[in-house]
Structures are given as C-alpha cells and as structure tokens.
Design a protein around this motif. Structure first.
Motif, short mmCIF file in Angstrom:
data_model
loop_
_atom_site.label_atom_id
_atom_site.label_comp_id
_atom_site.label_asym_id
_atom_site.label_seq_id
_atom_site.Cartn_x
_atom_site.Cartn_y
_atom_site.Cartn_z
N SER A 21 0.80 -1.23 0.00
CA SER A 21 0.00 0.00 0.00
C SER A 21 0.83 1.27 0.00
O SER A 21 0.28 2.37 -0.01
CB SER A 21 -0.93 -0.01 1.22
OG SER A 21 -1.79 -1.12 1.17
N ALA A 87 -4.85 0.10 5.74
CA ALA A 87 -4.48 -0.47 4.44
C ALA A 87 -5.56 -1.47 4.05
O ALA A 87 -6.03 -2.25 4.89
CB ALA A 87 -3.11 -1.16 4.52
N ARG A 93 -10.71 -3.16 -2.39
CA ARG A 93 -10.97 -1.72 -2.34
C ARG A 93 -12.33 -1.42 -2.96
O ARG A 93 -12.77 -2.09 -3.88
CB ARG A 93 -9.86 -0.94 -3.05
CG ARG A 93 -8.58 -1.01 -2.25
CD ARG A 93 -7.48 -0.14 -2.79
NE ARG A 93 -6.27 -0.44 -2.02
CZ ARG A 93 -5.06 -0.54 -2.52
NH1 ARG A 93 -4.87 -0.32 -3.81
NH2 ARG A 93 -4.04 -0.83 -1.75
#
Length: 166
Positions: A21, A87, A93
């Motif tokens: 990340s 993260a 995501r």
C-alpha cells in the motif's frame, strides 16, 4: 466480512499488505508491526473469505510512539483516537472494508468518550482516494506538515464525535 483483533500470526500478512500500500501508507520494517501489537490501543483487521482484506491501527494520547503526525495531534488535543494507518488489499478496495473499519474504530472511540478521531492523508504524494474518503466521512483539515525530510506533505484531519468533550 468479519472484523477481529489482530494476533501475532496475522503480522506477516499485514506487513505485506502495508508494504503493498506504499506510498498511501508509510513503509515500515516488520518489527514495527510487533511494536504496534504491543502498544496500539486498537489493532483490528477485516477478513473476507478467511483472509485479511484490510487493517486499521489506532492509538490514544500518551503512547510512546515516534510519529511526527501523532506528536502533532498530541501537542494540540488532550483526548483523541489517532488513526495511524489503514491499508486495504487492492482486491477489496471500494467494497466497504475501509468504511467498516472506520465505523468500528468510531464505536471504540465513543466507548471511551474520546471526542475526536485524528489522522493524516498524503498531499504529496497526493492520495486523492483517501482525501475523498475522509471528506465524505466528515473529516476536516486542521493543519499541514512536511514529513520524511520534506519529501512528503500531509493534511492533518480530525472528525468530531460529538461526545461533548471536544
């Protein structure tokens, strides 16, 4: 999705997720995750299909933590929960992982009557996704500072939790 406390056995996978990340979060050696397991007031992960989808680390005032950003908030606010890092695995995501972790740390902070959530987001290098996420979630910029020898600039953000102590 299941949220749970981090265990020592989770640390290698979470460190790998952290490093994947970068630069959205700072690069740290594996030992830093051992340190967080010992001192962080909040260290939780989100699991999906039995694997880590994301994690969030939070600290209260008074921790022996050398972060310039944490120190900035500590000088200005008596009580808060500082979000050191979040993260999320790229596969997960925009699937609600960050929102679930933020809702969880908010419940944690409210349980302590902490008046604020505090964090920072990179302006240089710019993290537009995180800036938009924090704006949608009611965070307000209260300062900026350069870190890492001037190679980074961060926006220092807070969100009032309305506990009356802020």
């Amino acid at each position: 999705m299941q949220l749970r406390d981090v265990t020592r056995g989770d640390l290698p996978a979470l460190h790998a997720l952290n490093q994947a990340s970068v630069p959205a979060v700072g690069s740290v050696p594996p030992e830093q995750f051992e340190y967080f397991l010992r001192v962080a007031d909040y260290f939780r992960l989100a699991e999906i299909d039995g694997g880590p989808a994301g994690f969030l680390i939070g600290l209260r005032p008074g921790s022996d933590y050398g972060s310039l950003n944490y120190a900035w908030f500590s000088r200005r606010y008596a009580d808060f929960v500082y979000i050191d890092r979040l993260a999320v695995d790229a596969r997960w995501r925009r699937q609600g992982v960050a929102s679930a972790l933020y809702a969880d740390i908010e419940r944690y902070a409210l349980g302590l009557d902490a008046p604020l959530l505090a964090c920072e987001v990179n302006l240089r290098p710019r993290n537009d996704g995180s800036l938009a996420f924090h704006e949608r979630n009611g965070f307000t910029e209260v300062g900026r500072q350069d870190t890492e020898g001037g190679s980074k600039t961060v926006s220092l953000l807070i969100r009032s939790l309305g506990t009356g102590a802020d």
